[in-house]
Design an enzyme around this catalytic site. Structure first.
Site, PDB file in Angstrom:
ATOM      1  N   GLU A 186     -29.932 -19.838  20.227  1.00  0.00           N
ATOM      2  CA  GLU A 186     -30.887 -19.068  21.026  1.00  0.00           C
ATOM      3  C   GLU A 186     -30.666 -19.309  22.507  1.00  0.00           C
ATOM      4  O   GLU A 186     -31.579 -19.130  23.316  1.00  0.00           O
ATOM      5  CB  GLU A 186     -32.324 -19.429  20.626  1.00  0.00           C
ATOM      6  CG  GLU A 186     -32.721 -20.863  20.885  1.00  0.00           C
ATOM      7  CD  GLU A 186     -32.416 -21.802  19.725  1.00  0.00           C
ATOM      8  OE1 GLU A 186     -32.964 -22.901  19.726  1.00  0.00           O
ATOM      9  OE2 GLU A 186     -31.633 -21.432  18.833  1.00  0.00           O
ATOM     10  N   ASP A 245     -33.084 -19.923  27.424  1.00  0.00           N
ATOM     11  CA  ASP A 245     -33.308 -20.459  26.085  1.00  0.00           C
ATOM     12  C   ASP A 245     -34.665 -19.970  25.597  1.00  0.00           C
ATOM     13  O   ASP A 245     -35.684 -20.123  26.287  1.00  0.00           O
ATOM     14  CB  ASP A 245     -33.282 -21.985  26.104  1.00  0.00           C
ATOM     15  CG  ASP A 245     -33.306 -22.562  24.699  1.00  0.00           C
ATOM     16  OD1 ASP A 245     -32.209 -22.752  24.131  1.00  0.00           O
ATOM     17  OD2 ASP A 245     -34.396 -22.798  24.170  1.00  0.00           O
TER      18      ASP A 245
END
Length: 467
Positions: free
Chosen positions: A386, A343
């Protein structure tokens, strides 16, 4: 025991000879009625007669029914292809039937009004020969419009014209000039002339398709039947031979119409085996090309369905399928595997500070950097905005942590361009899980990797947590 037989191509001279032989056969076949006419003219007594009204009426009735059937088949072909020749063929058949039927209907009047009985025959052949000649002149013209093919007004006008011809013949038959031999000869002679013009036009235009060869032979027989009618007298053998020749030509032409109906429904489109084979090969080639294009499109759609459109990485669905396949292999005795959950740190701030366009570029560059850091056979996918996952086949937890660390360092050291010379600092937090060590189901592995990813976030980001 196998035998190899060498097949040699025939010399060109043989091919030319065969071509000439075939043409001579067609010419001989077309002129067979001429031999019969010559035989009766020179070897038979013209006064011999066979007068049978019932036989004549039955024959004309059968010809009328057959004529209506052929007219319908020809009209159906015309409706389908729109070919002008077929339109005139339809009118020729229809006009012949509507006029010729009265030749049979008035058979019983042969002794009371010979001309009312006799003149409908040459009139029907004259009308048909003219319409067929007009049709030949329209050969190879573009198909007619759909609305024209079904225009009831046009067909009704032609029906009216044929009825007027019937009335005109009846008027002539009951007039003073009916007894003149020139009346019948002019009609029959006109039919002969237009049939000859038909054949000559066919030869001058070098129209040699199989259907038109049948057409040409039929017209030749029509011309010879008119000649026989001119030479014959009612009820004598020449007169009956003329009927037989015309019927043979009509049957042959109807065979061509039926052949068109069963194949291309067009006289212009050749229906020979060679051309059908060639057209079939063309159609198969087009089909093969279309199938290849469809396969290419399907493959493209499959790639799009399994790929993230922004970054080009695999999507979540594709990644889950890969993990499930790896679980199946591991349970059959294969080496364990590991997962990385990635992430980007503070990615929302990047979007807020530099805009989504720069954010998208950062994601694309991030994916490229990760792919360079992992092994070629590792699986990489974008599973969220993301959020990314990495599948590491045949990797224990420690090896997976090492690879995760390599990815983290590569991201931290990369320069992410934000435009106009400004750089964006990008880091990544990573959680690691191993099949067998942390669970043996996909849900468990994903949950453990996510939990360790969150721990990496809580520990200050830009780090790898594997336990």
């Amino acid at each position: 025991m196998r035998m190899n037989i060498a097949v040699r191509e025939a010399p060109p001279a043989i091919w030319r000879l065969l071509k000439v032989y075939t043409q001579l056969l067609l010419i001989a076949f077309a002129l067979v009625p001429a031999c019969l006419i010559a035989y009766l003219y020179f070897a038979q007594d013209p006064t011999l007669k066979f007068e049978n009204h019932a036989f004549h009426e039955i024959a004309i009735a059968a010809a009328t029914l057959e004529g209506f059937f052929v007219t319908y088949v020809t009209w159906t072909c015309y409706r389908s292809s729109g070919e002008p020749l077929l339109r005139w063929l339809t009118l020729g058949f229809l006009g012949f039937v509507l006029i010729y039927a009265l030749h049979g209907a008035f058979t019983g009047l042969a002794h009371h009004n010979m001309w009312l009985f006799l003149l409908y025959g040459p009139a029907s052949r004259l009308v048909m020969s003219i319409l067929l000649f007009v049709g030949l002149l329209s050969y190879h013209r573009p198909p007619e419009r759909v609305e024209k093919r079904s225009n009831a007004r046009d067909w009704t006008m032609w029906l009216g014209f044929f009825v007027l011809v019937d009335i005109a013949v009846a008027y002539v038959a009951n007039s003073a000039i009916a007894g003149s031999l020139m009346v019948r000869l002019s009609m029959e002679g006109g039919a002969l002339v237009f049939s000859i013009l038909n054949v000559m036009t066919l030869m001058l235009r070098r129209i040699r398709s199989p259907l038109m060869v049948i057409y040409g032979i039929s017209i030749t027989w029509f011309a010879l039947s008119s000649l026989a009618f001119i030479l014959g007298r009612p009820w004598n053998h020449m007169w009956w031979l003329a009927h037989a020749i015309f019927a043979a030509g009509f049957f042959l032409l109807s065979y061509g119409v039926v052949a068109a109906f069963r194949t291309t429904r067009s006289f212009s489109t050749i229906y020979s085996q060679e051309e059908l084979t060639a057209r079939l090969a063309e159609a198969m080639a087009r089909t093969e090309s279309a199938l290849q294009e469809l396969q290419h499109t399907n493959q493209k759609l499959e790639r799009l369905a399994a790929t993230d459109p922004l970054t080009g990485a695999a999507n979540r669905r594709q990644f889950i399928e890969s993990v499930e396949a790896e679980i199946t292999r591991a349970k059959r005795g294969g080496a364990p595997f590991s997962l990385l959950a990635l992430d980007l740190d503070n990615f929302k701030a990047i979007n807020d500070s530099y805009g989504h366009q720069i954010g998208d570029e950062v994601l694309r560059r991030f994916v490229q950097t990760c792919l360079e850091a992992i092994r070629p056979y590792d699986g990489f996918a974008r599973v969220g905005g993301e959020e990314f996952m990495v599948l590491l086949p045949q990797s224990l937890l420690e090896a997976a942590r090492t690879i995760g660390e390599r990815v983290r360092v590569a991201i931290a050291r990369s320069a992410f361009e934000a435009g106009i010379g400004r750089l964006v600092e990008v880091t990544v937090s990573i959680g690691v899980s191993q099949f067998g060590h942390d669970g043996d189901t996909i849900d468990t592995l994903l949950r453990v990797a996510d939990e360790r990813l969150y721990r990496a976030k809580h520990q200050g980001r830009n780090c790898v947590v594997a336990a």
